[in-house]
Design an enzyme around this catalytic site. Structure first.
Site, mmCIF file in Angstrom:
data_model
loop_
_atom_site.group_PDB
_atom_site.id
_atom_site.type_symbol
_atom_site.label_atom_id
_atom_site.label_comp_id
_atom_site.label_asym_id
_atom_site.label_seq_id
_atom_site.Cartn_x
_atom_site.Cartn_y
_atom_site.Cartn_z
ATOM 1 N N SER A 88 6.191 -22.860 23.718
ATOM 2 C CA SER A 88 5.413 -22.448 22.538
ATOM 3 C C SER A 88 4.012 -23.050 22.540
ATOM 4 O O SER A 88 3.233 -22.828 21.618
ATOM 5 C CB SER A 88 6.150 -22.873 21.258
ATOM 6 O OG SER A 88 6.468 -24.247 21.297
ATOM 7 N N ASN A 133 12.887 -31.512 15.850
ATOM 8 C CA ASN A 133 13.258 -30.614 14.752
ATOM 9 C C ASN A 133 12.639 -31.033 13.415
ATOM 10 O O ASN A 133 12.105 -30.203 12.679
ATOM 11 C CB ASN A 133 14.780 -30.526 14.619
ATOM 12 C CG ASN A 133 15.427 -29.978 15.890
ATOM 13 O OD1 ASN A 133 14.726 -29.479 16.768
ATOM 14 N ND2 ASN A 133 16.744 -30.071 15.987
ATOM 15 N N HIS A 170 -4.371 8.421 -13.386
ATOM 16 C CA HIS A 170 -4.155 9.497 -12.393
ATOM 17 C C HIS A 170 -5.446 9.831 -11.639
ATOM 18 O O HIS A 170 -5.615 10.945 -11.159
ATOM 19 C CB HIS A 170 -3.605 10.762 -13.057
ATOM 20 C CG HIS A 170 -2.471 10.503 -13.998
ATOM 21 N ND1 HIS A 170 -1.141 10.539 -13.616
ATOM 22 C CD2 HIS A 170 -2.471 10.159 -15.315
ATOM 23 C CE1 HIS A 170 -0.383 10.253 -14.664
ATOM 24 N NE2 HIS A 170 -1.157 10.006 -15.700
ATOM 25 N N SER A 200 -23.042 4.532 11.586
ATOM 26 C CA SER A 200 -22.277 5.351 12.506
ATOM 27 C C SER A 200 -23.125 5.577 13.751
ATOM 28 O O SER A 200 -24.344 5.720 13.663
ATOM 29 C CB SER A 200 -21.942 6.691 11.852
ATOM 30 O OG SER A 200 -21.696 7.674 12.839
ATOM 31 N N LYS A 256 -25.120 7.724 7.817
ATOM 32 C CA LYS A 256 -23.945 7.013 7.315
ATOM 33 C C LYS A 256 -24.189 5.530 7.038
ATOM 34 O O LYS A 256 -24.869 4.852 7.771
ATOM 35 C CB LYS A 256 -22.785 7.113 8.320
ATOM 36 C CG LYS A 256 -22.183 8.478 8.457
ATOM 37 C CD LYS A 256 -21.449 8.959 7.206
ATOM 38 C CE LYS A 256 -20.148 8.229 6.982
ATOM 39 N NZ LYS A 256 -19.130 8.652 7.946
ATOM 40 N N GLU A 283 -12.812 -1.618 3.770
ATOM 41 C CA GLU A 283 -11.848 -0.829 4.553
ATOM 42 C C GLU A 283 -10.973 -1.728 5.422
ATOM 43 O O GLU A 283 -9.764 -1.551 5.529
ATOM 44 C CB GLU A 283 -12.583 0.157 5.459
ATOM 45 C CG GLU A 283 -13.210 1.325 4.738
ATOM 46 C CD GLU A 283 -14.009 2.185 5.717
ATOM 47 O OE1 GLU A 283 -13.480 3.199 6.172
ATOM 48 O OE2 GLU A 283 -15.164 1.815 6.021
ATOM 49 N N LYS A 297 5.796 -19.533 13.743
ATOM 50 C CA LYS A 297 4.397 -19.981 13.752
ATOM 51 C C LYS A 297 3.383 -18.865 13.819
ATOM 52 O O LYS A 297 2.424 -18.823 13.043
ATOM 53 C CB LYS A 297 4.177 -20.972 14.891
ATOM 54 C CG LYS A 297 4.824 -22.293 14.556
ATOM 55 C CD LYS A 297 4.949 -23.208 15.719
ATOM 56 C CE LYS A 297 6.090 -24.160 15.460
ATOM 57 N NZ LYS A 297 7.417 -23.479 15.427
#
Ligand code: ARG
Length: 467
Positions: free
Chosen positions: A27, A114, A160, A281, A287, A294, A329
């Site tokens: 690990s 442990n 709505h 863009s 754009k 997002e 982890k």
């Protein structure tokens, strides 16, 4: 180390671990992130062992100095992480023994990996929770100030996603802030159960050495030692709780993101986000994309995934420690990183939201958003609510045909639907009148928004970081 395997646990083995198995079970590639906490835990453990007479003071000092040097090597990127040494714990212990000789091997007296790993993760989570809390506070403060500034700004409220009633922009932002206030409480509640110390549980049953767990707990800033050694090494509830907190928080940030994305569109045109939070863009020169919200919306999915991973990881494990737990982890680290980054993005962005007030106002005006106010007006004049609903419904139908909002109709036009309507109706048909009339605790009236912002400020400053 054993002749046959070259491993610290290799005494009973007669052949080396299969090369693939060694890689498969290691690990260190991800748990090296716990090195600072592993060293912190080891220093406290050695200090306690010396205090109860298991180590001499010289041995303790050699261990602590060695560990501090190792910390420096790791920070400078000079540390050689070794996959055959499996994990962060054995890598550090092996290096300590290389540096200070046989005394290095005494560090592990009275503990096991442990309880060590369970302690490391809790220390790590506590550190991260405190960092996350700072960002969460910063975001809440930003929202409260934005809400206060925009207490009078009128926008359409939706149900709505259809225009429902006018609200103030400040009221809308304070709705976001309420979501985060609950998240904040959940985070602090989770911290209480994180901050309990498993060290001393050893492999599963405790240890025969005369350890003092209260000393170690105090040295590490834990509230108390865990009650039961079997539970201590196997419990990962705190990781699941954190990831549930994270999932709910990201769900909230995702809802806010969705609104920001809608609001920046030409169709809504409610707000502007500064260019520094957007990108363009490569093909469409016009754009300006709201990438930050997002992406936050998109990252919500991975955090939900981590919650499912951790729940599933734990669901069938018999007591006590199982190697399965090593899988805790990566989901946890990624959940922590994602939460921290998304909160930072939001805390930077929210104060910079620029409401387009005229456009919001126009949208609220266009959508018959004061229809309920007209119905309430009629009820105050003695009309039954159901009849009032019908009268207003007819007025709206007329407005749709004649392309007029209720406030744009003449008194005569309105009187076609009810004689009860008088000149004073225009006070309730204005957007300002509509929001100002919702003047009770939790309502959208500007003075209520300012009062709510003030209460939110007070609640927030009463929360102490790390409490
Ligand atoms: N790398 C292990 C983990 O992350 C450390 C504990 C290993 N204990 C053991 N008995 N193999 O859980």
């Amino acid at each position: 180390m054993s002749q046959a395997t070259n491993q610290s646990w290799g005494g009973r083995f007669s052949e080396p671990t299969d090369a693939f198995v060694a890689r498969f079970t290691a690990s260190v590639n991800f748990d090296q992130r716990l090195a600072p906490q592993d060293i912190q835990g080891s220093i406290a453990h050695a200090t306690m062992l010396a205090r109860v007479g298991v180590l001499t003071d010289d041995e303790r000092d050699a261990i602590i100095n060695g560990l501090n040097e190792i910390q420096g090597e790791i920070e400078r990127g000079e540390f050689n992480w070794s996959v055959p040494l499996e994990d962060v714990h054995m890598n550090i212990e092996a290096r300590l023994t290389e540096k200070i000789g046989i005394t290095g091997k005494k560090l592990h007296t009275g503990r096991s990996r442990n309880d060590q790993v369970a302690t490391d993760i809790r220390l790590f989570m506590r550190d991260e929770i405190d960092v996350i809390e700072v960002e969460l506070k910063r975001l809440r403060e930003g929202m409260i100030e934005l809400a206060d500034r925009e207490a009078e700004t009128i926008m359409p409220g939706f149900t709505h996603l259809q225009t429902a009633q006018p609200v103030t922009f400040g009221h809308h932002i304070l709705a976001w802030q309420e979501m985060l206030a609950r998240d904040h409480e959940r985070l602090l509640d989770c911290r209480k159960r994180v901050n309990v110390m498993p060290l001393g549980a050893a492999a599963l049953a405790g240890t025969t050495y005369p350890i003092d767990r209260h000393v170690t707990a105090e040295l590490l800033g834990f509230d108390r030692p865990t009650e039961n050694s079997l539970d201590a090494v196997s419990d990962r509830d705190f990781a699941i709780e954190f990831t549930s907190f994270a999932s709910i928080l990201l769900m909230h940030l995702s809802r806010m993101s969705e609104e920001l994305v809608l609001w920046t569109s030409a169709q809504f045109n409610f707000i502007d986000l500064p260019d520094r939070f957007c990108t363009g863009s490569s093909i469409m020169p016009q754009k300006k994309n709201p990438d930050v919200p997002e992406l936050v919306r998109g990252k919500t999915g991975r955090v939900y995934g981590h919650l499912m991973s951790l729940l599933t990881l734990m669901k069938s494990q018999p007591l006590a420690y199982n190697k399965d737990n090593q899988e805790d982890k990566e989901p946890l680290f990624d959940a922590v990183d994602t939460v921290r980054d998304c909160l930072k993005a939001f805390a930077d962005m929210v104060p910079a939201i620029e409401p387009k007030k005229a456009s919001m106002y126009e949208a609220a005006r266009r959508g018959f958003s004061t229809a309920t106010d007209l119905a309430d007006y009629l009820v105050r004049k003695g009309v039954a609510f159901r009849d009032a609903h019908e009268i207003v419904g007819q007025s709206v139908a007329y407005g749709l045909k004649s392309e007029k909002d209720l406030s744009e109709m003449s008194l005569d036009e309105l009187k076609q639907f009810s004689d009860t309507i008088e000149q004073d109706v225009f006070e309730v048909l204005t957007l300002e009148g509509s929001v100002a009339a919702r003047n009770h605790i939790g309502g959208t009236a500007p003075n209520q928004v300012r009062a709510a912002a003030q209460r939110a400020r007070e609640t927030l400053s009463a929360l102490k970081a790390g409490a």
